[in-house]
Design a protein around this motif. Structure first.
Motif, PDB file in Angstrom:
ATOM      1  N   THR A  18      -3.242   2.754  -3.972  1.00 33.31           N
ATOM      2  CA  THR A  18      -3.121   1.423  -3.387  1.00 33.31           C
ATOM      3  C   THR A  18      -2.392   1.544  -2.060  1.00 33.31           C
ATOM      4  OG1 THR A  18      -3.028   0.346  -5.557  1.00 33.31           O
ATOM      5  CG2 THR A  18      -2.132  -0.885  -3.699  1.00 33.31           C
ATOM      6  N   ASP A  19      -2.972   0.956  -1.028  1.00 35.99           N
ATOM      7  CA  ASP A  19      -2.319   1.010   0.282  1.00 35.99           C
ATOM      8  C   ASP A  19      -0.896   0.480   0.171  1.00 35.99           C
ATOM      9  OD1 ASP A  19      -4.421   2.126   1.711  1.00 35.99           O
ATOM     10  OD2 ASP A  19      -5.306   0.173   2.187  1.00 35.99           O
ATOM     11  N   GLY A  20       0.047   1.254   0.639  1.00 36.70           N
ATOM     12  CA  GLY A  20       1.439   0.830   0.639  1.00 36.70           C
ATOM     13  C   GLY A  20       2.241   1.298  -0.547  1.00 36.70           C
ATOM     14  N   ASP A  67      -7.586   8.053  -1.384  1.00 35.76           N
ATOM     15  CA  ASP A  67      -7.012   6.914  -0.685  1.00 35.76           C
ATOM     16  C   ASP A  67      -7.843   5.677  -0.992  1.00 35.76           C
ATOM     17  OD1 ASP A  67      -8.973   6.476   1.855  1.00 35.76           O
ATOM     18  OD2 ASP A  67      -8.790   8.611   1.367  1.00 35.76           O
ATOM     19  N   ALA A  68      -7.250   4.513  -0.749  1.00 38.92           N
ATOM     20  CA  ALA A  68      -7.880   3.255  -1.160  1.00 38.92           C
ATOM     21  C   ALA A  68      -9.267   3.078  -0.555  1.00 38.92           C
ATOM     22  CB  ALA A  68      -6.983   2.086  -0.783  1.00 38.92           C
TER      23      ALA A  68
END
Length: 793
Positions: free
Chosen positions: A507-509, A567-568
């Motif tokens: 998840t980004d972040g 990555d997402a």
């Protein structure tokens, strides 16, 4: 640090079985059953994913490829209204030819391993004229949607015609029909629903599941119909000035309330809203209308984004859904009526004016088969259900101690857990449309299990970003290794290089962290990051998500496991399917279908690329193009080197400026009505588009993409209306292969665009000022989506 706590109760008693009158055909190898909490197939928990696709709203020559797109998107069952007025607009002339060929559509589903769910009405709604009832039927002296014998007589004939088309395609005949829906949104006639089911069975229709929509406090006939629910991120059927409806807002919260009193509320008296819902102790939580998009009405033109659709779908899984059913999953176009247009309209007494032709619905697969971002978002969830749905379905949904105080609480984190008492899946939704939710910094979760020790994760607090929605596994067993938790969402598994590889989506972040049960692990190797033993666990952190982020684990029992953290963005390009002799992952940001010994790419790129795991032994080839292969992490990246795209810009010639906007007119319920055709012709701006000859020779996959402003737009070839749209801020696509080539070559495409009055009672979200109300085409381009068949050499 903020620790969010959830206590999983002791496992519930086993579900009720055999208490409902649903039985599969004798002797089928994978009998379908229903318990009080989940469905079964072949004796195993079963988590179906159904998607609505109206065959009579799509060209039959393209059905097969579109069904394969749905299958590649993770849909396991195709649902479709059998729309009476599309088949019998003229009394006695029942048509099942061409785009109305119900049998061929069902057979194509069967050919490709897709279940089929006909929704046979007689009344469908579906934003169709009269809800699908033919005009000739309404002209009779009868009371529709009741047990009036004068109504049941033609209904019996209609059901008999459907049964004739589907004969031998039921489960007893080895066919794909797993469920049949009776009627739609009939809220106060349980006896009539029972009658319709009996008439359908007498006509020869059969299925292991008989269903009914159950929202809005519908009264159902006891246990004879399985209640199905829904939920949309937005609605066209509410008032223009009503804001974002609370009935839509509720679907972005974790709750155990199944009903949605908003769906169909424009056609249901307010006195029946909030009536007693179907008993939750008898039926599993199944859905048939989770919003894959939303239609656009004249008075209210909502826009839904991919993140809205993804968050709603994931939330429903966390709430306890055991059947994800989407409406619509594939958009379409209304057929041209022989006597009238066939859309829902004020002219027929319905409360909403819909476009004459387009039924795109902003769906994951569009009116012309366009692959949209929401398709990639939902596929990510469906891949997870394909591998882990049999685990999730029997798990109860548990809500945390601290949860939102109401539907306008934007500050309390929204989360839930599905659990069997010792393991589970943690769901978080920090997204909703229109009103962004805040970041949640310094967050950890503690889940207390009755049959195992508590888990507190992650090891270091994280920030849950605004807009994030995700699912994390808790104590997931994988080929001899126990994954205690991962701060990344499970996607799917694949066998590669002697390992069972679990693909996870970051998840980004949020930094991905993997926690392994040390007792199940002999060794761990990671290309980056740190491996740290802590309290009987092995923590893997510091990973850089991507195609090379493969953590290799040798299990204590000798098996080999890989944990690949993408990555997402890359995770949303994952497809899985049988390709070139094995089950493989294909990464592609465009459309992909798996069909026998070939994989087909649908891409607008001049040089489309994709990546494969495991890579086939033989080189990949594409007829008419060179394929260049190169490593891409653990994948093999392939680029199809083809010629340049011949056309991009489209020439739009202004023929006539717009006149003044027509005075607004209101109709049913005081809602804005579409201006009369004479006003449109007299006051609309007019444009001409000439189509290049080479595109006319090969129109398949060619879209004219227009950017425009105003009120409504229509496209004609000669005097024939071929496409239309109400302005909502979206681009307008027109499929070239739907247009008559000869007429188009001679006359070109004529566009008319009407301006919108400043005082029109019309809701168009996201628009500032009044400049957008002026009629105009700001730009146009040709978008060529080419199909590439990839085989092994």
């Amino acid at each position: 640090m903020v620790t969010h706590v959830l206590r999983v109760p002791a496992p519930a008693a086993p579900p009720l079985t055999g208490h409902l009158p649903f039985t599969d055909a004798p002797g089928v190898p994978d009998p379908i059953g229903v318990t009080s909490r989940w469905l079964t197939r072949g004796g195993r928990p079963w988590f179906p994913v159904s998607g609505e696709f109206h065959y009579s709203r799509y060209p039959h020559r393209q059905w097969e490829e579109e069904l394969l797109k749905m299958k590649a998107g993770g849909v396991t069952a195709v649902a479709s209204y059998v729309i009476w007025i599309h088949h019998e607009e003229t009394e006695g002339r029942v048509r099942f030819d061409g785009d109305r060929d119900l049998r061929r559509f069902a057979e194509l589903c069967a050919r490709h391993g897709l279940d089929f769910i006909p929704r046979i009405g007689p009344w469908s709604h579906a934003e169709v004229r009269n809800g699908g009832l033919p005009d000739w039927l309404l002209a009779r002296a009868c009371t529709p949607r009741t047990d009036d014998p004068a109504y049941l007589e033609p209904v019996r004939a209609w059901f008999t015609a459907i049964a004739g088309q589907l004969r031998g395609l039921d489960r007893a005949g080895g066919g794909p029909i797993v469920a049949i829906q009776i009627e739609n949104e009939l809220y106060d006639q349980p006896g009539h629903l029972r009658t319709l089911k009996r008439l359908a069975q007498e006509a020869g229709l059969s299925a292991p599941l008989w269903t009914s929509t159950a929202w809005g406090g519908v009264q159902l006939p006891g246990d004879e119909l399985l209640p199905l629910f829904g939920g949309y991120p937005e609605a066209f059927w509410t008032e223009a000035d009503g804001g974002w409806p609370d009935t839509c807002r509720k679907h972005f919260f974790f709750t155990h309330e199944r009903d949605d009193e908003g769906i169909g509320a424009d056609l249901r008296p307010t006195t029946v809203r909030g009536a007693a819902p179907a008993p939750t102790d008898l039926f599993p939580w199944a859905t048939c209308e989770l919003g894959g998009g939303m239609a656009v009405a004249y008075h209210r033109r909502p826009r839904v984004e991919a993140a809205d659709i993804a968050a709603l779908g994931l939330t429903k899984i966390g709430c306890g859904s055991v059947w994800q059913g989407y409406y619509m999953f594939h958009g379409g176009t209304n057929p041209a009526g022989e006597a009238t247009t066939l859309q829902e309209s004020h002219a027929t007494g319905y409360p909403n004016d819909l476009p004459v032709l387009t039924y795109d619905f902003q769906a994951p697969l569009g009116e012309y088969g366009q692959v949209r971002p929401s398709y990639h978002e939902l596929r990510l969830q469906h891949l997870m259900l394909a591998d882990f749905g049999h685990l999730i379905a029997p798990m109860g949904s548990v809500l945390p101690e601290r949860r939102p105080t109401g539907q306008h609480d934007r500050d309390t984190l929204r989360w839930a857990v599905r659990s069997d008492g010792g393991a589970g899946f943690l769901f978080v939704t920090n997204h909703q449309p229109h009103e962004p939710l805040p970041d949640h910094p310094d967050t950890t979760f503690t889940v207390e299990f009755p049959e195992a020790s508590a888990l507190t994760l992650p090891s270091t607090p994280v920030t849950v970003p605004s807009g994030a929605s995700f699912c994390w596994p808790l104590r997931l067993d994988l080929a001899g290794v126990r994954l205690e938790w991962a701060t990344a969402q499970p996607v799917c598994t694949v066998e590669a290089d002697g390992r069972t590889v679990l693909v996870l989506a970051a998840t980004d972040g949020i930094a991905p962290e993997l926690a392994l049960d040390a007792d199940t692990v002999a060794s761990v190797a990671t290309p980056s990051g740190e491996v740290t033993p802590v309290n009987g666990r092995i923590l893997v952190g510091g990973l850089r998500p991507g195609t090379d982020a493969l953590v290799e684990v040798d299990a204590a029992d000798g098996s080999r496991v890989g944990l690949l953290v993408l990555d997402a963005a890359t995770a949303r390009t994952v497809y899985r399917g049988p390709a070139w002799g094995a089950e493989r992952l294909v990464l592609c940001g465009d459309g992909v279908v798996f069909d026998g010994d070939e994989v087909r790419l649908h891409s607008p790129a001049a040089q489309p690329s994709f990546a494969v795991l495991p890579a086939p032994d033989a080189p990949l080839v594409v007829e008419g193009a060179r394929v260049r292969e190169a490593p891409d992490g653990v994948f093999r990246r392939c680029t199809v080197e083809a010629g340049p795209v011949a056309h991009t810009a489209a020439t739009v010639t202004a023929v006539r400026p717009a006149g003044p906007a027509p005075e607004p007119v209101t109709g049913v319920l005081g809602r804005a009505s579409v201006p009369a055709d004479k006003q449109v012709e007299a006051l609309a701006a007019e444009y001409r588009v000439d189509v290049p000859e080479d595109l006319l020779r090969e129109p398949a996959g060619v879209l004219l993409r227009l950017r425009w402003t105003g009120d409504l737009a229509r496209a004609h070839v000669g005097q024939v209306l071929v496409a239309d749209q109400f302005y909502s801020g979206r681009v307008w696509d027109i499929g070239l292969d739907r247009l008559p080539a000869g007429e188009l070559r001679a006359r070109g495409l004529r566009l008319t665009v009407l301006p919108l009055a400043a005082d029109a009672p019309v809701h168009v979200p996201g628009q500032v000022g009044d400049a957008w109300r002026a009629a105009g085409v700001q730009g146009a381009e040709w978008v060529l989506t080419r199909t590439w068949a990839v085989r092994t050499g």
